[in-house]
Design an enzyme around this catalytic site. Sequence first.
Site, PDB file in Angstrom:
ATOM      1  N   LYS A 196       1.748   8.129  16.102  1.00  0.00           N
ATOM      2  CA  LYS A 196       2.348   8.214  17.800  1.00  0.00           C
ATOM      3  C   LYS A 196       3.503   7.702  17.705  1.00  0.00           C
ATOM      4  O   LYS A 196       3.903   6.665  18.063  1.00  0.00           O
ATOM      5  CB  LYS A 196       1.308   7.136  18.528  1.00  0.00           C
ATOM      6  CG  LYS A 196       1.031   7.936  20.026  1.00  0.00           C
ATOM      7  CD  LYS A 196       2.173   7.737  20.899  1.00  0.00           C
ATOM      8  CE  LYS A 196       2.447   6.290  21.536  1.00  0.00           C
ATOM      9  NZ  LYS A 196       3.867   6.426  21.991  1.00  0.00           N
ATOM     10  N   SER A 250       8.049  -3.969  20.581  1.00  0.00           N
ATOM     11  CA  SER A 250       8.252  -5.191  21.017  1.00  0.00           C
ATOM     12  C   SER A 250       7.084  -6.034  20.468  1.00  0.00           C
ATOM     13  O   SER A 250       5.897  -5.753  20.373  1.00  0.00           O
ATOM     14  CB  SER A 250       8.326  -5.080  22.689  1.00  0.00           C
ATOM     15  OG  SER A 250       7.169  -4.419  23.195  1.00  0.00           O
ATOM     16  N   THR A 251       7.499  -7.572  20.715  1.00  0.00           N
ATOM     17  CA  THR A 251       6.505  -8.498  20.389  1.00  0.00           C
ATOM     18  C   THR A 251       5.427  -8.412  21.630  1.00  0.00           C
ATOM     19  O   THR A 251       4.257  -8.802  21.413  1.00  0.00           O
ATOM     20  CB  THR A 251       7.216  -9.895  20.524  1.00  0.00           C
ATOM     21  OG1 THR A 251       8.010  -9.925  19.274  1.00  0.00           O
ATOM     22  CG2 THR A 251       6.104 -11.163  20.424  1.00  0.00           C
ATOM     23  N   GLY A 254       3.133  -5.748  20.818  1.00  0.00           N
ATOM     24  CA  GLY A 254       2.696  -6.132  19.434  1.00  0.00           C
ATOM     25  C   GLY A 254       1.172  -6.875  19.800  1.00  0.00           C
ATOM     26  O   GLY A 254       0.230  -6.766  19.443  1.00  0.00           O
ATOM     27  N   GLU A 271       5.669  -5.170  13.261  1.00  0.00           N
ATOM     28  CA  GLU A 271       6.979  -5.351  13.093  1.00  0.00           C
ATOM     29  C   GLU A 271       7.684  -5.485  14.530  1.00  0.00           C
ATOM     30  O   GLU A 271       7.729  -4.537  14.977  1.00  0.00           O
ATOM     31  CB  GLU A 271       7.795  -4.151  12.061  1.00  0.00           C
ATOM     32  CG  GLU A 271       8.953  -4.803  11.453  1.00  0.00           C
ATOM     33  CD  GLU A 271      10.128  -4.319  12.285  1.00  0.00           C
ATOM     34  OE1 GLU A 271      10.571  -5.177  13.082  1.00  0.00           O
ATOM     35  OE2 GLU A 271      10.733  -3.159  12.015  1.00  0.00           O
ATOM     36  N   CYS A 305      16.033  -4.168  15.920  1.00  0.00           N
ATOM     37  CA  CYS A 305      15.265  -5.097  15.838  1.00  0.00           C
ATOM     38  C   CYS A 305      15.928  -6.529  15.236  1.00  0.00           C
ATOM     39  O   CYS A 305      15.526  -7.753  15.377  1.00  0.00           O
ATOM     40  CB  CYS A 305      13.912  -4.974  15.329  1.00  0.00           C
ATOM     41  SG  CYS A 305      13.755  -4.271  13.905  1.00  0.00           S
ATOM     42  N   GLU A 402      15.018 -10.941  23.921  1.00  0.00           N
ATOM     43  CA  GLU A 402      15.581  -9.709  22.711  1.00  0.00           C
ATOM     44  C   GLU A 402      16.258  -8.802  24.118  1.00  0.00           C
ATOM     45  O   GLU A 402      15.513  -8.464  24.824  1.00  0.00           O
ATOM     46  CB  GLU A 402      14.454  -9.161  21.980  1.00  0.00           C
ATOM     47  CG  GLU A 402      15.070  -7.866  21.288  1.00  0.00           C
ATOM     48  CD  GLU A 402      14.025  -7.403  20.415  1.00  0.00           C
ATOM     49  OE1 GLU A 402      12.861  -7.308  20.811  1.00  0.00           O
ATOM     50  OE2 GLU A 402      14.567  -7.263  19.376  1.00  0.00           O
TER      51      GLU A 402
HETATM   52  P1  ADP Z   1      10.205  -0.376  24.317  1.00  0.00           P
HETATM   53  O1  ADP Z   1       9.563  -1.420  25.146  1.00  0.00           O
HETATM   54  O2  ADP Z   1      11.295  -1.009  23.518  1.00  0.00           O
HETATM   55  O3  ADP Z   1      10.176   0.890  24.946  1.00  0.00           O
HETATM   56  P2  ADP Z   1       7.671  -0.678  23.122  1.00  0.00           P
HETATM   57  O4  ADP Z   1       7.106  -1.842  22.040  1.00  0.00           O
HETATM   58  O5  ADP Z   1       7.066  -0.622  24.231  1.00  0.00           O
HETATM   59  O6  ADP Z   1       9.189  -0.904  22.838  1.00  0.00           O
HETATM   60  O7  ADP Z   1       7.217   0.689  22.350  1.00  0.00           O
HETATM   61  C1  ADP Z   1       7.082   0.997  20.891  1.00  0.00           C
HETATM   62  C2  ADP Z   1       5.754   1.820  20.630  1.00  0.00           C
HETATM   63  O8  ADP Z   1       4.776   1.280  21.475  1.00  0.00           O
HETATM   64  C3  ADP Z   1       6.188   3.266  21.490  1.00  0.00           C
HETATM   65  O9  ADP Z   1       5.557   4.185  20.807  1.00  0.00           O
HETATM   66  C4  ADP Z   1       5.078   3.038  22.762  1.00  0.00           C
HETATM   67  O10 ADP Z   1       4.805   4.333  23.161  1.00  0.00           O
HETATM   68  C5  ADP Z   1       4.052   2.261  22.205  1.00  0.00           C
HETATM   69  N1  ADP Z   1       3.413   1.377  23.237  1.00  0.00           N
HETATM   70  C6  ADP Z   1       4.016   1.009  24.371  1.00  0.00           C
HETATM   71  N2  ADP Z   1       2.780   0.240  24.988  1.00  0.00           N
HETATM   72  C7  ADP Z   1       1.720   0.277  24.187  1.00  0.00           C
HETATM   73  C8  ADP Z   1       0.567   0.017  24.089  1.00  0.00           C
HETATM   74  N3  ADP Z   1       0.035  -0.636  25.424  1.00  0.00           N
HETATM   75  N4  ADP Z   1      -0.451   0.352  23.301  1.00  0.00           N
HETATM   76  C9  ADP Z   1      -0.226   0.725  22.313  1.00  0.00           C
HETATM   77  N5  ADP Z   1       0.836   1.309  22.111  1.00  0.00           N
HETATM   78  C10 ADP Z   1       2.040   1.181  23.199  1.00  0.00           C
END
Ligand code: ADP
Length: 498
Positions: A196, A250-251, A254, A271, A305, A402
């Site tokens: 994804k 992002s944490t 995560g 990560e 990161c 961050e």
């Molecule tokens: P940013 O906030 O910097 O965009 P994210 O950590 O939100 O970074 O995004 C990294 C990836 O995680 C993207 O592919 C995003 O679509 C996905 N993502 C965001 N929210 C969720 C969630 N609740 N569950 C699974 N994947 C997610």
Amino acid sequence: MAITTVLPNLQRSVAEFLGKPRKMLVDGKWVEAASGKTFETYNPATGEVLAHVAEGDREDIDRAVKAARRAFESGPWPAMSPSERGRLLLKLADLLESHLEEFAELETLDNGKPVFFSRIVDIPTAVDVFRYMAGWATKVEGSTIPISAHGAQYFAYTLREPLGVVGQIIPWNFPMIMASWKLAPALAVGCTVVLKPAEQTPLTALRLGELALEAGFPDGVLNIVTGFGETAGAALAAHPDVDKVAFTGSTEVGKLILGAATGNLKKVSLELGGKSPNIVFPDADLQAAIPGAANAIFFNQGQCCTAGSRLFVHKSIFDEVVDGVAQAAKRFTIGPGLDPSTNLGPVVSKEQLDRVCGYLESGIREGAKAVVGGHKRSGSGYFVEPTVLVDVKPEMKVVREEIFGPVVTAIPFSEPEEVVRSANHTVYGLAAAVWTRDISKAHRVAAKLRAGTVWINCYNVFDPALPFGGYKQSGWGREMGHAVLELYTETKAVCAQL
Ligand code: ADP
């Protein structure tokens, strides 16, 4: 779509790719979302629509997971020898390399980064990762184990088996590199994948899917579902038939992934974010440390990161180093990534622009001073000035959180013990750096820093052979090197009575 008139000098293959709505790759076929919905991606340099992409959701994830399960358990993939899997990855690497210019342009359009970097960093790195991991396909070994159980003789050994169906969720800051870090090791060891990509930057992953089919990966081995994090991403993390989820982002997200994974206790690797300390001692070679500190934060518009976002400088050289980094910030040519003279592009999205500007405002409000930068650039596109903040305090948000933008906080220190304490005073532990000519001090400090990577007299040096990952809230597990094999294999102990 008006894309070719807006950007008249695009390569034809790129213009054609952008000209059609992009579908998802499920079971070897390009399909629309079950809902029929699409979403738009934007060119960060202009804010204009770049492409229309299928908006996958729960049902699409489910279809992709079923295809990946079938491909894992039956058909050509599980019957393939390790050497054949390695050859497929090498072929994919060759195909990617032969389309380097096209991928570089597409990456820059989607993410905003200067095309110079897409060309010499992003796409070649992805090629290298596929090649390096192709080599591991034939080198995943178990061991024979002498055991001491009473009463009989035994022959015991371990097998390293592919973990199964893997869900991989990747971010937008290095779309192709992140795709390669995730896909290459998983495919090398024989897993099947549902990838994804980030909703901001799905295009190069989709183009890579086309090359994977051309290389000959069997149907269902690599599936790519585009869509949003809260829908498609969340459905993948929670899916009961996914054996493992690998995430970079992002944490905060995560932690959501971890929660979603508990339903079937799928394996999780993460990560996550960072707030990396970059420490300049008074005996450092400042000719190297100053540009090093500038690149540590401003490379990729600060959207790394590992960004060296907390610059600790000994008080005896503080003004000189801060001034040097500020001068470097002023020398950047800020502009659209496709302009060959640009070396600092826009940040990825309007949302990211607002987020970075929100941090700048909060820093200034709390008493920090911008030596250089401090604002977004007026006009279209998502441009932020490279910024150096001084007069910061440990409790300020700009020091603790961050920012993921071209913003560094510079902090003076007096003693090595003090700077190690301050450097470690963070919930993150992804990376750190030390600049000094004293090799004993360099290694002593490296040992004390709570971070997954420590650079000495350099910054942001990565290699497919070098394990990468975080301490503390920067993540779980190590990618790259042979360490990554742990993330995509299970160990089976086999014990036979003789
Ligand atoms: P940013 O906030 O910097 O965009 P994210 O950590 O939100 O970074 O995004 C990294 C990836 O995680 C993207 O592919 C995003 O679509 C996905 N993502 C965001 N929210 C969720 C969630 N609740 N569950 C699974 N994947 C997610």
